[in-house]
Design an enzyme around this catalytic site. Structure first.
Site, PDB file in Angstrom:
ATOM      1  N   ASP A  67     -10.190 -14.184 -10.741  1.00  0.00           N
ATOM      2  CA  ASP A  67     -10.399 -14.742  -9.405  1.00  0.00           C
ATOM      3  C   ASP A  67     -11.646 -15.627  -9.385  1.00  0.00           C
ATOM      4  OD1 ASP A  67     -12.426 -12.830  -9.513  1.00  0.00           O
ATOM      5  OD2 ASP A  67     -11.478 -11.465  -8.096  1.00  0.00           O
ATOM      6  N   ASN A 134     -12.097  -0.565  -0.885  1.00  0.00           N
ATOM      7  CA  ASN A 134     -10.901  -0.454  -0.046  1.00  0.00           C
ATOM      8  C   ASN A 134      -9.614  -0.493  -0.873  1.00  0.00           C
ATOM      9  OD1 ASN A 134     -10.697  -3.114  -0.798  1.00  0.00           O
ATOM     10  ND2 ASN A 134     -10.873  -3.981   1.249  1.00  0.00           N
ATOM     11  N   HIS A 136      -8.874  -2.756  -3.244  1.00  0.00           N
ATOM     12  CA  HIS A 136      -8.401  -4.076  -3.693  1.00  0.00           C
ATOM     13  C   HIS A 136      -8.560  -4.241  -5.201  1.00  0.00           C
ATOM     14  CE1 HIS A 136     -12.645  -5.943  -2.993  1.00  0.00           C
ATOM     15  NE2 HIS A 136     -12.464  -5.805  -4.280  1.00  0.00           N
ATOM     16  N   GLU A 141      -6.352  -7.975  -1.179  1.00  0.00           N
ATOM     17  CA  GLU A 141      -6.879  -6.994  -0.226  1.00  0.00           C
ATOM     18  C   GLU A 141      -5.729  -6.141   0.323  1.00  0.00           C
ATOM     19  OE1 GLU A 141     -10.003  -6.520   0.249  1.00  0.00           O
ATOM     20  OE2 GLU A 141     -11.146  -8.367   0.496  1.00  0.00           O
TER      21      GLU A 141
HETATM   22  P1  PGA Z   1     -17.830  -4.300  -8.243  1.00  0.00           P
HETATM   23  O1  PGA Z   1     -16.594  -4.956  -7.505  1.00  0.00           O
HETATM   24  O2  PGA Z   1     -17.499  -4.263  -9.683  1.00  0.00           O
HETATM   25  O3  PGA Z   1     -18.981  -5.241  -7.946  1.00  0.00           O
HETATM   26  O4  PGA Z   1     -18.004  -2.947  -7.642  1.00  0.00           O
HETATM   27  C1  PGA Z   1     -15.315  -4.539  -7.802  1.00  0.00           C
HETATM   28  C2  PGA Z   1     -14.397  -5.240  -6.858  1.00  0.00           C
HETATM   29  O5  PGA Z   1     -14.711  -5.290  -5.650  1.00  0.00           O
HETATM   30  O6  PGA Z   1     -13.367  -5.752  -7.294  1.00  0.00           O
END
Ligand code: PGA
Length: 250
Positions: A67, A134, A136, A141
């Protein structure tokens, strides 16, 4: 599905490193699609060390990313900045090729088509991912349809807050949209590899493994992939039922 339950963040990074390093060593033209954020930072350090020590040859490797935020490519929070600071600028060997969505594109539809073409050109051995609080994955999302193909997503509030915290930026500075692979492209990788550490992810891990596969927990869809590999540390696994833990580590 394979689950590796490990002690802590460092063990999670080491386990992910072993899986990726094996693929890099065994395949003649490996394609690894990475992710950014707090979770893979330790893994990146291990990769840089091994590549620069000559333990891994990446001259025939392609690196991609899942992404990218929409914004100025040079901003502190972009995947582009992360990848150059944590990987590409650190390496003494160059990969065969690398690519990611172009954060600053003037034509989002074109950019999505361009990147889908890159994915078709380089079928992925591994798609690395982190897990949102959450549930995702990438920027898929909750509520993203399971048949979604690469698209430009709008972040939920919890994701914007994570970005603000991680990069120490204000709500006004924080990006609100992100290009992401959809479930179609995520599931097309030979091995989707999800790495998760810390108590803040424990509820999302519980929903991922203990609730029915459901769009409200996007990561749950990975359970449909025969090679889905999940690396969890003890804190991330702390809300799992005893039976789930027994089944996961059997
Ligand atoms: P993080 O993010 O590795 O910074 O916890 C993971 C994500 O939100 O995909």
């Amino acid at each position: 599905m394979q689950i590796h339950l490990v002690k802590d963040y460092n063990a999670m990074s080491a386990c992910a490193f072993d899986i990726i390093a094996n693929t890099l060593r065994q395949k003649s033209s490996p394609v690894i699609s990475l992710t950014t954020g707090a979770t893979p930072a330790g893994l990146f350090k291990l990769l840089v060390k091994a590549i620069n020590a000559g333990d891994i040859d990446i001259s025939n490797t392609v690196f991609l990313n899942i992404d990218e935020y929409v914004g100025n490519q040079r901003d502190v929070y972009t995947v582009h900045t992360f990848m150059f600071e944590r990987l590409y600028n650190q390496l003494t060997q160059k990969p065969k090729y690398f690519d990611m969505f172009n954060a600053g594109t003037l034509n989002k539809d074109y950019e999505i088509l361009r990147y889908k073409h890159i994915l078709d050109t380089y079928p992925r051995d591994i798609q690395l991912m982190g897990l949102g609080t959450n549930g995702h994955i990438g920027a898929c999302e909750p509520g993203t349809p399971f048949d979604a193909s690469a698209f430009c997503a709008e972040h939920k509030a919890s994701t914007i807050e994570s970005t603000m915290k991680l990069y120490n930026i204000t709500r006004e500075q924080a990006p609100t949209h992100m290009f992401t692979l959809g479930f179609r492209e995520i599931m097309a990788a030979d091995r989707p590899l999800l790495i998760v550490s810390g108590t803040s992810k424990a509820d999302a891990v519980r929903r991922l493994l203990e609730e029915p596969i459901n769009e409200s927990c996007p990561a749950s869809f990975l359970r449909n992939h025969p090679n889905f590999t999940l690396i969890l540390d003890e804190e991330a696994a702390s809300q799992l039922r005893k039976e789930t833990l027994e089944w996961a580590t059997r």
